[in-house]
Enzyme design. Structure first.
Site, PDB file in Angstrom:
ATOM      1  CB  SER B 217      -0.934  -0.015   1.203  1.00  0.00           C
ATOM      2  OG  SER B 217      -0.193   0.152   2.382  1.00  0.00           O
ATOM      3  NE  ARG B 221      -1.713   5.763   1.128  1.00  0.00           N
ATOM      4  CZ  ARG B 221      -1.115   4.859   1.871  1.00  0.00           C
ATOM      5  NH1 ARG B 221       0.201   4.872   1.979  1.00  0.00           N
ATOM      6  NH2 ARG B 221      -1.802   3.966   2.518  1.00  0.00           N
ATOM      7  CG  ASN B 225      -2.126   9.794  -4.711  1.00  0.00           C
ATOM      8  OD1 ASN B 225      -3.059  10.582  -4.788  1.00  0.00           O
ATOM      9  ND2 ASN B 225      -2.092   8.807  -3.848  1.00  0.00           N
TER      10      ASN B 225
END
Lengths: 156, 287
Positions: B217, B221, B225
């Site tokens: 994660s 992440r 993004n």
């Protein structure tokens, strides 16, 4: 977007960068920061101590001033008392001196008066004798009536 | 860019292709891939030269600048760049102090490195998408992806480093047995020994997933993004070829998105750093 050798390369780069940062970048900066922090804290503490010192000095000054004022007041009070005393003393002296002079003058006057009286008495006796001898030129013998004349003089 | 007027799909695909140097599966020679398919065919034994170049360049830039500042650092009044560096160091230090309660000299420099490095790599996203690839193209380089954090290899590489550190400190602090117990004795707990053993598989499954999901994660992440942000920049850039009106609209949009993207750039770097600190804190603390 394939997972490949880049992953390993990136991991190696990551390890090297972190190691370098840990060895050569972080310690000097953080120690400088901490040192400055301590310095600032010390400075602030010193400033506070200075303030306290100043307050103490001001208190001391106020105390000394009050004491000095009290002493001055005391001195003034004493001086005033002494002044009154001196005036009273001078007055007493003057009065005593005046009285003394008065007494001396009185006794002098009395003495003079007595002297004058004595001399007048003598002169009167002489005059009376002279007048009487003129009147009684022939009838009175001065030696025979001397006793009577002395009595008369004493009576005057 | 090979052809004179690429289609929209070609343009996007071209922008999403790394400069891949790898082993050609057909003849085993190490060459640059000339297409996405070729790069894919190279499999694991290939390296993204652009990702490596930009990330190492930016990392070196960071360390060079901060090292110079560190050499000038003293208890005297700081100025200029040193001020800026101290501000960042203080910020990172505060964050580490806030979330990490154990004694470890590695965590703060690690957090600083990750924060500044990721921030610099993310910032490359604000450079107009065609500038550097165009320059590279003029220099004869076919593909050029300038934002390393839009390459999952880069984010996974960092997350992998963090993951290894997490494992290392878990075992170092709690011991191998303690770490194993942490993986198998919770969240389901029982006082009866047989029940305890019965719970081990379920516990291990849950804990293992949560353990592995941390680096995954963490890296996804950041990658997601930045990749999305990059994608939008590419789409906006497409407007420039659609006539005057669309070009002006594209200019406005690009500016607006760039302003908004500054937030993402900063935020993702900060989140990456904070989560790294939190993971290491968890590795150090006993449950």
């Amino acid at each position: 977007m394939n997972i490949n050798l880049t992953l390993i390369g990136q991991s190696i780069a990551f390890v090297i960068f972190v190691w370098f940062c840990m060895k050569f970048v972080w310690p000097p900066i953080i120690s400088a920061l901490n040192e400055r922090k301590t310095k600032i804290a010390d400075g602030l503490a010193a400033a506070e101590e200075g303030q306290r010192e100043k307050a103490r000095a001001q208190e001391h000054v106020a105390q000394v001033t009050t004491e000095a004022k009290e002493q001055a007041q005391e001195i003034i009070r004493r001086a005033e008392r002494r002044e009154v005393e001196m005036i009273e003393e001078a007055k007493g002296n003057a009065r005593a001196e005046g009285e003394r002079i008065l007494v001396a003058a009185r006794s002098e006057i009395e003495k003079e008066a007595n002297l004058a009286r004595e001399s007048l008495r003598g002169q009167l006796a002489t005059l009376a004798v002279a007048g009487a001898s003129r009147i009684l030129a022939r009838e009175v013998d001065s030696s025979a009536h001397a006793q009577m004349l002395d009595d008369l003089t004493a009576e005057l | 860019m090979a052809s004179e007027a690429p289609t929209t799909t070609e343009y996007i695909k071209h922008h999403l292709q790394n400069l891949t140097f790898g082993q050609d599966p057909t003849d085993g020679a190490w060459v640059l891939a000339h297409s996405a398919a070729e790069a894919k065919a190279m499999g694991f034994w290939a390296i993204h030269l652009d990702t490596m170049f930009w990330s190492i360049l930016l990392g070196a830039l960071f360390l060079w600048g901060f090292r110079k500042a560190a050499q000038r650092a003293s208890a005297q009044t700081p100025n200029g760049f040193l001020n800026f560096v101290e501000w960042i160091v203080e910020f990172v230090d505060d964050n580490v102090r806030g979330s990490f309660s154990h004694k470890n000299d590695l965590v703060a420099p690690l957090a600083l490195t990750l924060f500044v490095w990721v921030l610099l790599m993310n910032t490359m996203d604000l450079v107009p998408v065609d500038w550097i690839p165009q320059i590279a193209h003029l220099m004869g380089i076919e593909y050029m992806k300038v934002v390393p954090t839009t390459d999952p290899n880069a984010t996974f590489g960092m997350a992998l480093g963090v993951f290894v550190l997490t494992l290392f400190y878990s075992i170092k602090v709690k011991g191998l047995g303690g770490f194993a117990a942490e993986l198998t004795m919770q969240p389901f707990q029982a006082s009866h020994p047989i029940l305890k053993i019965l719970f081990v598989p379920a516990n291990f499954f849950l804990e293992f997933v949560s353990l592995v999901s941390k680096p995954v994660s963490l890296s996804l992440r950041l990658f997601g993004n930045l990749f999305a942000g990059e994608m939008i920049f590419i789409l906006i850039a497409l407007l420039f070829s659609g006539g005057a009106v669309l070009a002006v609209a594209g200019g406005v949009l690009q500016w607006a998105w760039a302003v908004f993207h500054i937030l993402i750039v900063l935020l993702q770097a900060f989140i990456f750093m904070t989560l790294t600190i939190v993971y290491l804190e968890m590795a150090h603390s006993h449950h």
